[in-house]
Enzyme design. Structure first.
Site, PDB file in Angstrom:
ATOM      1  N   GLY A 130       0.864  -1.178   0.000  1.00  0.00           N
ATOM      2  CA  GLY A 130       0.000   0.000   0.000  1.00  0.00           C
ATOM      3  C   GLY A 130       0.895   1.221   0.000  1.00  0.00           C
ATOM      4  N   GLU A 133       0.894 -12.061  -2.794  1.00  0.00           N
ATOM      5  CA  GLU A 133      -0.525 -12.434  -2.721  1.00  0.00           C
ATOM      6  C   GLU A 133      -1.241 -12.299  -4.060  1.00  0.00           C
ATOM      7  OE1 GLU A 133       0.759  -9.629  -1.913  1.00  0.00           O
ATOM      8  OE2 GLU A 133      -0.624  -7.967  -2.275  1.00  0.00           O
ATOM      9  N   HIS A 188       4.789  -8.353  -4.079  1.00  0.00           N
ATOM     10  CA  HIS A 188       3.458  -8.740  -3.584  1.00  0.00           C
ATOM     11  C   HIS A 188       3.260 -10.244  -3.819  1.00  0.00           C
ATOM     12  CE1 HIS A 188       1.316  -4.769  -3.042  1.00  0.00           C
ATOM     13  NE2 HIS A 188       2.413  -4.382  -3.657  1.00  0.00           N
ATOM     14  N   CYS A 241       6.085  -5.432   0.644  1.00  0.00           N
ATOM     15  CA  CYS A 241       6.188  -4.133  -0.047  1.00  0.00           C
ATOM     16  C   CYS A 241       6.151  -2.977   0.960  1.00  0.00           C
ATOM     17  CB  CYS A 241       5.108  -4.036  -1.117  1.00  0.00           C
ATOM     18  SG  CYS A 241       5.557  -2.866  -2.401  1.00  0.00           S
TER      19      CYS A 241
END
Ligand code: GLN
Length: 188
Positions: A47, A173, A171, A79
């Protein structure tokens, strides 16, 4: 069953929650300090680290997460989460959680347009390269002696571990490959 939280103040939350469920653990979105109490581990998602820091302070989660980690629980920072868990951010004095002995460079691979995907080798994952998505990604420039470097790209460290603190510049995910998450959960 292990119970894994995802800091749900800002950023890539739902993909992590889905991945945790697929890994056979209980997934909990965390917005309040008291939700940390019975967790085995916590994911700090990607984010915007400056926004996430401000919201962690506002909702009394900054110090609580530090205490959670010091009590021996696991943290997986991805991240922006890698930035927030670092000992220091290169070139500025913004406060960090200081959970892993790293110095990190924000946006170290360039800006949004420089986002990319690469198949990388990760120490501890022997079943083939890992698809890693980098979005305005940071990297780790240097580490202390207790930190294990798990992956790098062109001398930029992109995955590392110190005890139960695991961090990635990318990332994990977003690609449906759950091997790193499973490694994290197995360490708890
Ligand atoms: N560049 C962002 C930061 O420093 C991180 C980007 C991301 O989490 N995808 O906060």
């Amino acid at each position: 069953m292990k119970k894994i939280g995802v800091l749900a103040l800002q950023g890539a939350v739902s993909e992590h929650l889905n991945a945790i469920s697929l890994a056979g653990a209980l997934a909990v979105p965390v917005k309040h300090p008291n939700q940390l109490r019975d967790l085995d581990g916590l994911i700090l998602p990607g984010g915007e680290s400056t926004t996430m820091r401000r919201l962690m302070k506002k909702y009394d989660l900054f110090e609580t997460i530090q205490v959670f980690a010091k009590s021996g629980k696991g943290i997986f920072g991805t991240c922006a989460g890698l930035v927030l868990t670092a000992r220091k951010i290169d070139g500025n004095d913004d406060e960090t959680l200081d959970l892993i002995d790293t110095v990190v460079v924000r946006n170290g691979f360039g800006r949004q347009k420089d986002s990319f995907e690469a198949a990388i080798e990760i120490e501890g994952i022997e079943s083939g390269p890992f698809p890693a998505v980098f979005i305005r990604a940071p990297y780790i420039a240097s580490v202390g002696e207790n930190v294990e470097i798990l992956a790098s790209i062109d001398n930029k460290y992109v995955a590392a571990r110190q005890g139960k603190i695991l961090v990635t510049a990318f990332h994990p995910e977003l690609t449906g490959d759950n091997r790193l998450l499973e490694l994290f959960i197995a360490s708890l």
